[in-house]
Design a protein around this motif. Structure first.
Motif, PDB file in Angstrom:
ATOM      1  N   ALA A   1       0.986  -1.303   0.096  1.00  0.00           N
ATOM      2  CA  ALA A   1      -0.222   0.276   0.205  1.00  0.00           C
ATOM      3  C   ALA A   1       1.010   1.236  -0.088  1.00  0.00           C
ATOM      4  O   ALA A   1       2.316   0.838   0.250  1.00  0.00           O
ATOM      5  CB  ALA A   1      -1.445  -0.135   0.681  1.00  0.00           C
ATOM      6  N   CYS A   2       0.542   2.604  -0.277  1.00  0.00           N
ATOM      7  CA  CYS A   2       0.696   3.999  -0.440  1.00  0.00           C
ATOM      8  C   CYS A   2       1.659   3.876   0.820  1.00  0.00           C
ATOM      9  O   CYS A   2       2.567   4.653   1.329  1.00  0.00           O
ATOM     10  CB  CYS A   2      -0.062   5.051  -0.246  1.00  0.00           C
TER      11      CYS A   2
ATOM     12  N   LEU B   1      -6.946  -4.181   5.673  1.00  0.00           N
ATOM     13  CA  LEU B   1      -7.519  -3.663   5.041  1.00  0.00           C
ATOM     14  C   LEU B   1      -8.866  -4.138   4.613  1.00  0.00           C
ATOM     15  O   LEU B   1     -10.259  -3.112   4.963  1.00  0.00           O
ATOM     16  CB  LEU B   1      -7.145  -2.147   3.808  1.00  0.00           C
TER      17      LEU B   1
ATOM     18  N   ALA C   1      -9.742   4.302   8.931  1.00  0.00           N
ATOM     19  CA  ALA C   1      -9.548   3.098   8.197  1.00  0.00           C
ATOM     20  C   ALA C   1      -9.200   2.680   7.659  1.00  0.00           C
ATOM     21  O   ALA C   1      -8.929   1.861   7.019  1.00  0.00           O
ATOM     22  CB  ALA C   1     -10.804   2.364   8.400  1.00  0.00           C
ATOM     23  N   TYR C   2      -7.315   4.886   6.713  1.00  0.00           N
ATOM     24  CA  TYR C   2      -6.511   3.625   6.099  1.00  0.00           C
ATOM     25  C   TYR C   2      -5.632   3.770   6.674  1.00  0.00           C
ATOM     26  O   TYR C   2      -5.347   4.845   7.939  1.00  0.00           O
ATOM     27  CB  TYR C   2      -7.682   4.758   4.379  1.00  0.00           C
ATOM     28  N   VAL C   3      -4.472   3.320   5.773  1.00  0.00           N
ATOM     29  CA  VAL C   3      -3.275   3.411   5.972  1.00  0.00           C
ATOM     30  C   VAL C   3      -3.063   4.547   5.010  1.00  0.00           C
ATOM     31  O   VAL C   3      -3.189   4.669   4.072  1.00  0.00           O
ATOM     32  CB  VAL C   3      -2.386   1.836   6.473  1.00  0.00           C
ATOM     33  N   PRO C   4      -2.011   5.605   5.634  1.00  0.00           N
ATOM     34  CA  PRO C   4      -0.658   5.268   6.546  1.00  0.00           C
ATOM     35  C   PRO C   4      -0.782   5.647   8.137  1.00  0.00           C
ATOM     36  O   PRO C   4      -1.950   6.891   7.820  1.00  0.00           O
ATOM     37  CB  PRO C   4       0.573   5.467   6.291  1.00  0.00           C
TER      38      PRO C   4
ATOM     39  N   GLU D   1      -2.796  10.718   6.951  1.00  0.00           N
ATOM     40  CA  GLU D   1      -2.433  11.229   5.722  1.00  0.00           C
ATOM     41  C   GLU D   1      -1.300  11.236   5.351  1.00  0.00           C
ATOM     42  O   GLU D   1      -0.087  11.690   5.221  1.00  0.00           O
ATOM     43  CB  GLU D   1      -3.178  12.519   4.793  1.00  0.00           C
ATOM     44  N   ASN D   2      -0.553  10.466   3.778  1.00  0.00           N
ATOM     45  CA  ASN D   2       0.184  10.247   3.574  1.00  0.00           C
ATOM     46  C   ASN D   2       1.475  11.737   3.532  1.00  0.00           C
ATOM     47  O   ASN D   2       2.434  11.456   3.548  1.00  0.00           O
ATOM     48  CB  ASN D   2       0.471   9.446   2.213  1.00  0.00           C
TER      49      ASN D   2
ATOM     50  N   THR E   1       0.173  11.585  -4.428  1.00  0.00           N
ATOM     51  CA  THR E   1      -1.355  11.887  -4.229  1.00  0.00           C
ATOM     52  C   THR E   1      -2.627  12.027  -5.011  1.00  0.00           C
ATOM     53  O   THR E   1      -3.305  11.331  -5.155  1.00  0.00           O
ATOM     54  CB  THR E   1      -1.266  11.680  -2.194  1.00  0.00           C
TER      55      THR E   1
ATOM     56  N   HIS F   1      -1.308   8.523  -7.607  1.00  0.00           N
ATOM     57  CA  HIS F   1      -2.603   7.929  -6.781  1.00  0.00           C
ATOM     58  C   HIS F   1      -3.736   7.279  -7.217  1.00  0.00           C
ATOM     59  O   HIS F   1      -4.803   6.224  -7.133  1.00  0.00           O
ATOM     60  CB  HIS F   1      -1.846   7.842  -4.929  1.00  0.00           C
TER      61      HIS F   1
ATOM     62  N   HIS G   1      -9.430  -1.033  -7.436  1.00  0.00           N
ATOM     63  CA  HIS G   1     -11.264  -1.141  -7.662  1.00  0.00           C
ATOM     64  C   HIS G   1     -12.124  -1.903  -7.903  1.00  0.00           C
ATOM     65  O   HIS G   1     -12.900  -1.376  -8.477  1.00  0.00           O
ATOM     66  CB  HIS G   1     -11.824  -0.050  -6.809  1.00  0.00           C
TER      67      HIS G   1
ATOM     68  N   TRP H   1       3.792  -0.090  -8.167  1.00  0.00           N
ATOM     69  CA  TRP H   1       1.518  -0.277  -8.609  1.00  0.00           C
ATOM     70  C   TRP H   1       1.745  -0.500 -10.311  1.00  0.00           C
ATOM     71  O   TRP H   1       1.264  -1.374 -10.785  1.00  0.00           O
ATOM     72  CB  TRP H   1       1.253   0.348  -8.579  1.00  0.00           C
TER      73      TRP H   1
HETATM   74  N1  LIG Z   1      -6.130  10.271   1.846  1.00  0.00           N
HETATM   75  C1  LIG Z   1      -5.046   8.996   2.535  1.00  0.00           C
HETATM   76  C2  LIG Z   1      -5.701   7.921   1.548  1.00  0.00           C
HETATM   77  C3  LIG Z   1      -4.737   6.882   1.651  1.00  0.00           C
HETATM   78  C4  LIG Z   1      -5.063   5.358   0.533  1.00  0.00           C
HETATM   79  O1  LIG Z   1      -5.707   5.367  -0.210  1.00  0.00           O
HETATM   80  N2  LIG Z   1      -4.385   4.281   1.360  1.00  0.00           N
HETATM   81  C5  LIG Z   1      -4.446   3.039   1.360  1.00  0.00           C
HETATM   82  C6  LIG Z   1      -4.047   1.890   1.059  1.00  0.00           C
HETATM   83  S1  LIG Z   1      -2.587   2.895  -0.475  1.00  0.00           S
HETATM   84  C7  LIG Z   1      -5.988   2.428   2.364  1.00  0.00           C
HETATM   85  O2  LIG Z   1      -5.684   2.278   3.538  1.00  0.00           O
HETATM   86  N3  LIG Z   1      -7.575   1.943   1.881  1.00  0.00           N
HETATM   87  C8  LIG Z   1      -8.273   1.369   2.382  1.00  0.00           C
HETATM   88  C9  LIG Z   1      -9.432   1.341   1.898  1.00  0.00           C
HETATM   89  O3  LIG Z   1      -9.404   0.776   0.963  1.00  0.00           O
HETATM   90  O4  LIG Z   1     -10.605   0.132   2.320  1.00  0.00           O
HETATM   91  C10 LIG Z   1      -3.883   9.601   2.259  1.00  0.00           C
HETATM   92  O5  LIG Z   1      -3.087  10.092   1.194  1.00  0.00           O
HETATM   93  O6  LIG Z   1      -2.865   9.451   2.959  1.00  0.00           O
END
Ligand SMILES: N[C@@H](CCC(=O)N[C@@H](CS)C(=O)NCC(=O)O)C(=O)O
Length: 201
Positions: free
Chosen positions: A9-10, A32, A50-53, A65-66, A99, A103, A111, A159
Motif C-alpha cells: 500500500a502507499c 484493509l 480506516a486507511y493506512v498510513p 494522510e500520507n 497523491t 495515486h 477497485h 504499482w
Molecule cells: N487520503 C489518504 C488515502 C490513503 C489510502 O488511499 N490508503 C489506502 C492504501 S494505499 C487504504 O488504506 N485504503 C483502505 C481501503 O481501501 O479500505 C492518504 O493520502 O493517506
C-alpha cells in the motif's frame, strides 16, 4: 512510535522513509478488508478513517494522510530534507501531485474497474508519469539523494509494474536505483514483497 501499514500500500513510502531516516519504530500490519490489525485490534479504533498510513507517536499523537506523515518524517529526520529556499515547497508540490493525481488515477486498478476504465487509467497514469520523467535533478527528483517524494513515487512505480502501466525511461532508472538501496530492500522484505536474497515474491 508505530506505523500502521499494509503490504505494497502507499504506506510503503512511509515505511521506507522511516528506515532511510534512521528512526526506531514499530510496525503493525493492517488487513484493509477486515479492518483487523495483526494484534487483533479493530483498526477503526486507532483511526476512524480506516486507511493506512497511520503514524502513532510515543506521546499518543496520531498523524494520518500520507503527505502529512511523509512531511513529518522529512522535516524531523535530518537526512531527508531538500536544500534551498523552496526545498520543502518543491517536495510538497511533488507529494501533492503524486497523491492527488497519480495515486488517485490507480483507483480502477485496485477497485475492480472495467477493462475500459483500466485502459483509460493506464494511459492517464503514463501521461502523469511523463510530467515527472524529465524533471529529475540528478539520480532522484531533487538531486543525488532521495526525498520522501521519491519514496512515494517509487511505490507508484511498483504499482505501475504490477498493472503493466508504461513508464518513461528516467523513472524506470529511478525505480532500479531505489531497489538497490538497503533500506528499501529491507522494507520490501519485511512486507513480503522481496525474498531475503533479492527475488520478487
Ligand atoms: N487520503 C489518504 C488515502 C490513503 C489510502 O488511499 N490508503 C489506502 C492504501 S494505499 C487504504 O488504506 N485504503 C483502505 C481501503 O481501501 O479500505 C492518504 O493520502 O493517506
Amino acid at each position: 512510535m508505530k506505523l500502521y501499514y499494509s503490504p505494497v500500500a502507499c504506506s510503503l513510502a512511509d515505511h521506507i522513509a522511516l528506515r532511510e531516516a534512521g528512526f526506531t519504530f514499530d510496525l503493525e500490519r493492517v488487513d484493509l478488508k477486515t479492518h483487523r490489525t495483526e494484534t487483533g485490534r479493530d483498526f477503526r479504533e486507532i483511526s476512524a478513517k480506516a486507511y493506512v498510513p497511520v503514524l502513532v507517536m510515543d506521546d499518543g499523537d496520531i498523524i494520518t494522510e500520507n503527505v502529512a506523515v511523509l512531511d513529518w518524517i522529512a522535516t524531523t529526520g535530518p537526512t531527508l530534507t531538500v536544500e534551498g529556499a523552496l526545498g520543502r515547497t518543491r517536495v510538497l508540490e511533488a507529494l501533492t501531485f503524486i497523491t492527488t493525481e497519480i495515486h488517485h488515477a490507480f483507483k480502477p486498478m485496485w477497485h475492480g474497474g472495467s477493462v475500459d476504465e483500466r485502459e483509460n487509467a493506464s494511459a492517464k497514469i503514463t501521461t502523469l508519469f511523463n510530467h515527472l520523467g524529465p524533471s529529475l535533478k540528478g539520480d532522484y527528483l531533487f538531486g543525488d539523494r532521495p526525498s520522501v517524494a521519491d519514496f512515494y513515487l517509487f511505490v507508484m512505480l511498483l504499482w505501475a509494474e504490477r498493472f503493466e502501466v508504461i513508464t518513461p525511461e528516467p523513472l524506470q532508472a529511478l525505480r532500479a536505483r531505489m531497489l538497490a538501496r538497503p533500506a528499501v530492500r529491507a522494507a520490501m522484505v519485511y512486507e513480503g514483497l522481496l525474498l531475503e536474497g533479492g527475488a520478487s515474491t
